[in-house]
Design a protein around this motif. Structure first.
Motif, mmCIF file in Angstrom:
data_model
loop_
_atom_site.group_PDB
_atom_site.id
_atom_site.type_symbol
_atom_site.label_atom_id
_atom_site.label_comp_id
_atom_site.label_asym_id
_atom_site.label_seq_id
_atom_site.Cartn_x
_atom_site.Cartn_y
_atom_site.Cartn_z
ATOM 1 N N LEU A 573 46.313 -29.051 -31.714
ATOM 2 C CA LEU A 573 47.066 -28.404 -31.896
ATOM 3 C C LEU A 573 46.807 -26.475 -32.131
ATOM 4 O O LEU A 573 46.924 -25.689 -31.054
ATOM 5 N N GLN A 574 45.854 -26.807 -32.802
ATOM 6 C CA GLN A 574 45.414 -25.276 -33.595
ATOM 7 C C GLN A 574 44.735 -24.354 -32.933
ATOM 8 O O GLN A 574 44.322 -23.059 -32.156
ATOM 9 N N CYS A 575 43.649 -25.334 -31.775
ATOM 10 C CA CYS A 575 43.077 -25.291 -30.989
ATOM 11 C C CYS A 575 43.410 -24.570 -29.836
ATOM 12 O O CYS A 575 43.057 -23.587 -29.429
ATOM 13 N N PHE A 576 44.608 -25.478 -29.340
ATOM 14 C CA PHE A 576 45.280 -25.199 -28.154
ATOM 15 C C PHE A 576 45.943 -23.219 -28.799
ATOM 16 O O PHE A 576 46.110 -22.563 -27.856
ATOM 17 N N ALA A 577 46.199 -23.203 -29.607
ATOM 18 C CA ALA A 577 47.289 -21.839 -30.262
ATOM 19 C C ALA A 577 45.845 -21.021 -30.512
ATOM 20 O O ALA A 577 46.101 -19.671 -29.883
ATOM 21 N N LYS A 578 44.847 -21.460 -30.550
ATOM 22 C CA LYS A 578 43.586 -20.524 -30.821
ATOM 23 C C LYS A 578 43.245 -19.796 -29.033
ATOM 24 O O LYS A 578 43.228 -18.946 -29.117
ATOM 25 N N LEU A 579 43.243 -21.247 -28.190
ATOM 26 C CA LEU A 579 42.601 -20.601 -26.823
ATOM 27 C C LEU A 579 43.925 -19.900 -26.799
ATOM 28 O O LEU A 579 43.864 -18.931 -25.750
ATOM 29 N N LYS A 580 45.185 -19.683 -26.724
ATOM 30 C CA LYS A 580 46.043 -18.723 -26.199
ATOM 31 C C LYS A 580 46.240 -18.070 -27.268
ATOM 32 O O LYS A 580 45.944 -16.589 -26.369
ATOM 33 N N ASP A 581 45.305 -17.581 -28.270
ATOM 34 C CA ASP A 581 45.546 -16.140 -28.519
ATOM 35 C C ASP A 581 44.695 -15.256 -28.157
ATOM 36 O O ASP A 581 44.293 -14.154 -28.020
ATOM 37 N N MET A 582 42.832 -16.149 -27.854
ATOM 38 C CA MET A 582 42.313 -15.533 -26.715
ATOM 39 C C MET A 582 42.668 -15.052 -25.225
ATOM 40 O O MET A 582 42.283 -14.267 -25.424
ATOM 41 N N GLY A 583 43.557 -15.759 -25.102
ATOM 42 C CA GLY A 583 43.866 -14.731 -23.572
ATOM 43 C C GLY A 583 43.518 -15.945 -22.318
ATOM 44 O O GLY A 583 43.703 -15.787 -21.511
ATOM 45 N N ILE A 584 43.213 -17.251 -22.870
ATOM 46 C CA ILE A 584 42.443 -18.380 -21.959
ATOM 47 C C ILE A 584 43.281 -19.729 -21.719
ATOM 48 O O ILE A 584 44.982 -19.494 -22.431
ATOM 49 N N GLY A 585 43.839 -19.822 -20.228
ATOM 50 C CA GLY A 585 44.611 -20.770 -19.681
ATOM 51 C C GLY A 585 44.077 -21.640 -20.029
ATOM 52 O O GLY A 585 43.367 -22.452 -19.973
ATOM 53 N N LEU A 586 45.483 -22.147 -19.801
ATOM 54 C CA LEU A 586 45.850 -23.874 -20.616
ATOM 55 C C LEU A 586 46.607 -24.643 -18.826
ATOM 56 O O LEU A 586 47.639 -24.324 -19.052
ATOM 57 N N GLY A 587 45.862 -25.431 -18.026
ATOM 58 C CA GLY A 587 46.754 -25.794 -16.912
ATOM 59 C C GLY A 587 46.478 -27.811 -17.630
ATOM 60 O O GLY A 587 45.857 -28.006 -18.168
ATOM 61 N N LEU A 588 47.426 -27.669 -16.938
ATOM 62 C CA LEU A 588 47.993 -29.388 -16.762
ATOM 63 C C LEU A 588 48.049 -29.928 -15.474
ATOM 64 O O LEU A 588 48.286 -30.108 -14.321
ATOM 65 N N ASP A 589 46.902 -30.645 -15.158
ATOM 66 C CA ASP A 589 46.470 -31.742 -14.098
ATOM 67 C C ASP A 589 46.674 -32.468 -13.851
ATOM 68 O O ASP A 589 47.809 -33.676 -14.771
ATOM 69 N N ASP A 590 47.321 -33.305 -12.068
ATOM 70 C CA ASP A 590 48.010 -33.741 -11.798
ATOM 71 C C ASP A 590 49.392 -34.290 -12.710
ATOM 72 O O ASP A 590 49.266 -35.453 -12.640
ATOM 73 N N PHE A 591 50.180 -32.978 -12.841
ATOM 74 C CA PHE A 591 51.164 -33.236 -13.377
ATOM 75 C C PHE A 591 52.013 -34.591 -12.242
ATOM 76 O O PHE A 591 52.547 -34.178 -11.970
ATOM 77 N N GLY A 592 53.063 -35.267 -13.221
ATOM 78 C CA GLY A 592 53.536 -36.398 -12.667
ATOM 79 C C GLY A 592 52.763 -37.685 -12.723
ATOM 80 O O GLY A 592 53.602 -38.908 -12.356
#
Length: 697
Positions: A573-592
């Motif tokens: 979760l901290q890495c995801f937060a760092k990813l957001k701080d860096m401006g890198i997008g996070l996508g959720l594939d195959d939703f549903g």
């Protein structure tokens, strides 16, 4: 006794002989006496005969006895005493006296016949010592020792009483051996008749050792090792020397060793060794009785990801809970065990027909469709099952296990959380898998991988928004291998981390070239395997590669599948937060298609959702899919998320998505995955008027 003739006669008797006067002095001693003591009468002089005895006490007693003999003249009886030889040796003697009288029957002296019993005394002493030592050993032995005569106990030691819980030796010796045995022994034989059989063997062989069950005073039955040895006692009577050794602790230790050797220490289930032995036995029974048998090879889906990310402590908890769930689905005669890791085996015996195994497989799937709770969170841990049946799928345990394993892998390949019976076609699939595993070794070093790109289109402006990076494998021996086929194997073999880094570095470099060549920005979406983010260390490595790339961070989007959401711990979760701080997008594939929920979407910093193509395929005609897509679009809009429709293949699908306000799409309507060079040509040729017909090839 005066006269030479008499003295000559006394020299002939076989005993030492002395004559003592009324004062106790030596009058005569024959040669035998001199030989025995080393003294002649002349050398003895006027000494009193008791003065030569060994101790003061014995001298006083002998002097008193002599006075008693003179005074009361009792009937003679043997007297034992010890004297010193002239050379200092101690001589043990046995003496019998007689009276000497004159013609008037007046007492004139005492004659003694003296026998040297030194050797006999030594033997008696040795025997007495041996007897005492035997008694000490008998009494102090740790094992129970008993003497049986004529079917009754005649002697026992303290260890016997302690072992059986009796306090009185006298009361114990009133019992008989049959009083101390249960009615039947473990083999089902009557104790009395079997005891007679054991006794007969001991008499025939001279000794016999065997295991037995006895009963303590409190009624407890316990195991002993019995040794029967027939002997003859001093009276010439036949007795049975008996040794009992308590085997209680030994049996407990043996049971523990057996359990450790045959049972899994974590789950308590039979381990691989015991499972294979039981399977071998059940196959033989089924063959003899013309019955059906089935085995279920069960593997937990995604267990490695959870185990690696949360730690082995929590992985062990899942395995223990899984074992408990499996216990609930089998009959008493069936066997469930752990083969190792996250693999379990169920052996179903005495089936009426092979298809009966399907019912058990369905129950197993139901058990694992309930979530596991760890660290206050709920995780789905489904299972994949392969079924093999005797005799159709194999004539022995090894073949059945191999074929059930193949069927299990087929279930995984078909999407997991399901079961399949073994078929001959699966054997071909296994051979294919082995070929793939062999060729994957060194594939990266041989430059066999290529990164392709599928354009992502902005549906409103009909412009190229970016692309999704997709890996392709072209092998000399196997030809083109699809990602669906080799990615799971690469994950299993631990190659996916290196392959993922190759894809990331290649995609970043190519996207930067597009910017330079075309003078505009493109967003590059890169799929990340669960193996690449199972620990913060690995995920940080990806972020570090992005940070050192010339491509701006806001043009990079990492895509994860819904299954990854189950394993993300605080570090991730901290890495995801760092990813957001860096401006890198996070996508959720195959939703549903997996286990997504609004709580996950709120918890993680997603910027994009991708609607799985399975919902896009029938969206034009299927009202349910239409409702699902519209709801997803509305939710994404409310949460400020971009939405990408995957698998758009027709203009009607494109029109529906555009009208539903899904702004991004990708699919074969626009372009299949293409090389980097082809992507540049695609961008240059793409326009709003003929976008539905454009094909880069």
């Amino acid at each position: 006794m005066q006269g030479l003739a008499q003295e000559a006669l006394l020299e002939l008797i076989p005993f030492a002989f002395i004559q003592i006067d009324l004062e106790g002095k030596y009058v005569f001693a024959n040669a035998k006496y001199t030989e025995m003591t080393g003294y002649t009468v002349k050398e003895l002089g006027d000494t009193k005969f008791w003065s030569r005895l060994n101790t003061p006490d014995s001298r006083h007693k002998t002097m008193a006895l002599y006075q008693h003999i003179l005074t009361h003249q009792p009937e003679p009886y043997p007297v034992e005493s010890s004297v010193r030889h002239r050379d200092g040796r101690l001589i043990h003697t046995r003496t019998l006296w007689g009276y000497l009288r004159d013609k008037h029957q007046q007492l004139t002296g005492i004659m003694f016949f003296v026998e040297d019993i030194t050797q006999t005394k030594a033997i008696d002493t040795s025997l007495a010592l041996s007897l005492q030592q035997y008694r000490d050993l008998f009494e102090n032995a740790q094992d129970a020792l008993l003497i049986i005569q004529n079917g009754k106990f005649v002697e026992c030691n303290q260890a016997t009483l302690d072992m059986l819980g009796y306090t009185s030796r006298e009361n114990f010796l009133t019992l008989t051996p049959s009083d101390l045995s249960p009615a039947y022994q473990p083999d089902g034989q009557n104790s009395i008749s079997k005891a007679d059989e054991m006794m007969d063997i001991a008499l025939a062989q001279g000794s016999h050792r065997f295991e037995w069950e006895h009963v303590r005073a409190n009624g407890e039955v316990f195991p002993v090792e019995v040794t029967l040895t027939p002997l003859t006692n001093a009276a010439g009577e036949k007795v049975i020397h008996t040794v009992w050794r308590d085997l209680t602790e030994l049996k407990k230790h043996q049971a523990l060793v057996l359990k450790q050797a045959h049972y899994d220490s974590l789950t308590g289930l039979p381990n691989r060794l015991l499972l294979l032995d039981r399977l071998h036995q059940r196959v033989n029974e089924a063959r003899r009785n013309h019955q059906y048998l089935a085995i279920l090879f069960i593997d937990l889906d995604n267990f490695k990801i959870i185990n690696d990310s949360l730690g082995h402590q929590y992985g062990d908890q899942i395995l223990q809970e899984a074992a408990e769930r499996l216990r609930t689905v089998v009959r008493g005669a069936d066997t469930v065990g752990r083969l190792g890791g996250d693999e379990f085996l169920v052996i179903l015996s005495d089936l009426k027909k092979p298809s009966d195994a399907e019912y058990v497989a369905m129950k197993v799937l139901e058990q694992f469709n309930r979530s596991f709770e760890l660290k206050g969170r709920h995780f789905m841990m489904t299972s994949s099952i392969g079924i093999a049946c005797f005799p159709g799928d194999g004539e022995d345990a090894g073949a059945l296990l191999q074929h059930a394993d193949m069927a299990m892998y087929h279930s995984k390949g078909e999407g997991k959380n399901r079961f399949h019976f073994f078929t001959k076609r699966m054997n071909n699939n296994v051979q294919r898998r082995l070929q793939l595993e062999g060729q994957l070794h060194g594939a990266l070093a041989r430059n066999e991988f290529t990164v392709y790109f599928q354009p992502i289109i902005h549906l409103d402006s009909m412009t190229v928004e970016g692309a999704e990076a997709l890996i392709r494998w072209n092998n000399v021996a196997l030809g083109t291998v699809t990602p669906d086929e080799f990615i799971p194997i690469a994950e299993h073999m631990g190659f996916i981390e290196d392959i993922g880094i190759y894809v990331l570095e290649s995609a970043l470099a190519e996207t930067n070239l597009w910017r330079q060549a075309l003078g505009r920005d493109f967003v590059i979406s890169i799929n990340v395997s669960p193996q690449q983010i199972k620990t913060a260390k690995l995920f940080n490595k990806l972020l570090d590669i992005i940070a050192h790339s010339p491509l701006p961070n806001h043009l990079v989007q990492l895509e994860i599948t819904e299954g990854v959401l189950m394993i993300a711990d605080e570090d991730i979760l901290q890495c995801f937060a760092k990813l957001k701080d860096m401006g890198i997008g996070l996508g959720l594939d195959d939703f549903g298609t997996g286990y997504s929920s609004l709580s996950y979407l709120r918890k993680y910093p997603f910027s994009t959702l991708k609607i799985d193509q399975s919902f896009v395929n029938d969206v034009v005609d299927d009202e349910a899919d239409q409702e699902l897509v519209n709801a997803t679009i509305a939710m994404a809009k409310a949460m400020g998320l971009k939405l990408v429709a995957e698998g758009i293949e027709t203009q009607a699908q494109c029109n529906f998505m555009k009208e539903a306000k899904c702004h991004l799409g990708q699919g074969y309507l626009f372009s299949k995955p293409i090389t980097s060079e082809q992507f540049i040509m695609f961008v240059l040729s793409f326009n709003t008027q003929n976008s539905a017909l454009v094909d880069a090839h």
